[in-house]
Design a protein around this motif. Structure first.
Motif, mmCIF file in Angstrom:
data_model
loop_
_atom_site.group_PDB
_atom_site.id
_atom_site.type_symbol
_atom_site.label_atom_id
_atom_site.label_comp_id
_atom_site.label_asym_id
_atom_site.label_seq_id
_atom_site.Cartn_x
_atom_site.Cartn_y
_atom_site.Cartn_z
ATOM 1 N N HIS A 62 -5.619 1.972 -8.363
ATOM 2 C CA HIS A 62 -6.916 2.011 -7.674
ATOM 3 C C HIS A 62 -7.537 0.609 -7.602
ATOM 4 O O HIS A 62 -8.030 0.191 -6.556
ATOM 5 C CB HIS A 62 -7.846 2.995 -8.392
ATOM 6 N N THR A 63 -7.501 -0.122 -8.718
ATOM 7 C CA THR A 63 -8.080 -1.480 -8.731
ATOM 8 C C THR A 63 -7.337 -2.388 -7.759
ATOM 9 O O THR A 63 -7.946 -3.154 -7.006
ATOM 10 C CB THR A 63 -7.999 -2.091 -10.156
ATOM 11 N N HIS A 105 0.834 -1.209 0.000
ATOM 12 C CA HIS A 105 0.000 0.000 0.000
ATOM 13 C C HIS A 105 0.875 1.267 0.000
ATOM 14 O O HIS A 105 0.622 2.207 -0.748
ATOM 15 C CB HIS A 105 -0.916 -0.039 1.232
ATOM 16 N N GLU A 108 -5.629 -1.509 -5.116
ATOM 17 C CA GLU A 108 -5.908 -1.092 -3.730
ATOM 18 C C GLU A 108 -7.282 -1.573 -3.273
ATOM 19 O O GLU A 108 -7.446 -2.033 -2.159
ATOM 20 C CB GLU A 108 -5.869 0.441 -3.644
ATOM 21 N N SER A 109 -8.285 -1.434 -4.154
ATOM 22 C CA SER A 109 -9.642 -1.734 -3.708
ATOM 23 C C SER A 109 -9.973 -3.225 -3.770
ATOM 24 O O SER A 109 -10.760 -3.705 -2.978
ATOM 25 C CB SER A 109 -10.660 -0.924 -4.523
ATOM 26 N N GLN A 110 -9.347 -3.960 -4.708
ATOM 27 C CA GLN A 110 -9.771 -5.354 -4.867
ATOM 28 C C GLN A 110 -8.703 -6.395 -4.537
ATOM 29 O O GLN A 110 -9.029 -7.476 -4.065
ATOM 30 C CB GLN A 110 -10.262 -5.570 -6.306
#
Ligand SMILES: [Fe+2]
Ligand SMILES: [Fe+2]
Length: 186
Positions: A128-129, A9, A131-133
């Motif tokens: 973003h993908t 992260h 991080e979120s998934q």
């Protein structure tokens, strides 16, 4: 958050910060102001020659393990691996455009804009993908041994921008990063 996920992260946050600097310079270019082409070139160079080499190699191993643990991630992982290749190619094209500008070679404005937009859009959406998934799934599904395999995916290289020893090329960028950090703490 487990340490390896936190490290993953944190690297994404560093990339986003650099993409933010890049985005500001691209905005200046689009507005007809004179951007800092050297800074732009250094950011893309760092991302391609250091960050992606280390980061993407480790991700490739993490993705492989994740796909074995839960097959429902296979389509998303295929997409992310494809994006690694697109980001790399878009980075090469953008670097060529920037190096032409720095060497006073005539370039078509819209080609620079397209190269910059493709690189920024793909890179940001990709982070973003993940991080979120992907990071939440990896935190759930990867074991300590898996994380060791991920860590051993590539021999670690000293980070020439955020590490203890700053590469000559990145000194100006490091000063900028530190100045911005101090500004954020005010
Ligand atoms: Fe990635
Ligand atoms: Fe990533």
């Amino acid at each position: 958050m487990k340490n390896p996920v936190l490290r993953w992260h944190n690297e994404h946050m560093q990339f986003e910060r650099l993409l933010g600097y890049l985005g500001k310079q691209v905005e200046a270019f689009q507005d007809g102001r004179e951007p800092d082409y050297e800074l732009m070139g250094d950011i893309v160079f760092y991302l391609r020659e250091y960050a992606d080499l280390q980061h993407h190699q480790r991700e490739n191993i993490a993705f492989e393990i994740l796909a074995q643990r839960d097959q429902s991630y296979v389509p998303l992982i295929k997409q992310l691996l494809h994006e690694h290749r697109v980001i790399d190619t878009a980075g090469v094209v953008f670097q060529e455009q920037l190096s032409n500008i720095l060497n006073d070679v005539l370039v078509r404005r819209e080609l620079v804009e397209t190269a910059a937009a493709t690189y920024l859009l793909y890179y940001r959406a990709h982070v973003h993908t993940e991080e979120s998934q992907i990071l939440p799934a990896a935190e759930r599904l990867l074991t300590d041994d898996d994380w060791k395999a991920v860590g051993n995916a590539v021999p670690s290289m000293p980070d020439p921008l955020f590490g203890a020893e700053i590469g000559l090329r990145f000194r100006a960028m490091r000063v900028k990063v530190l100045m911005d950090s101090a500004e954020l703490l005010k």
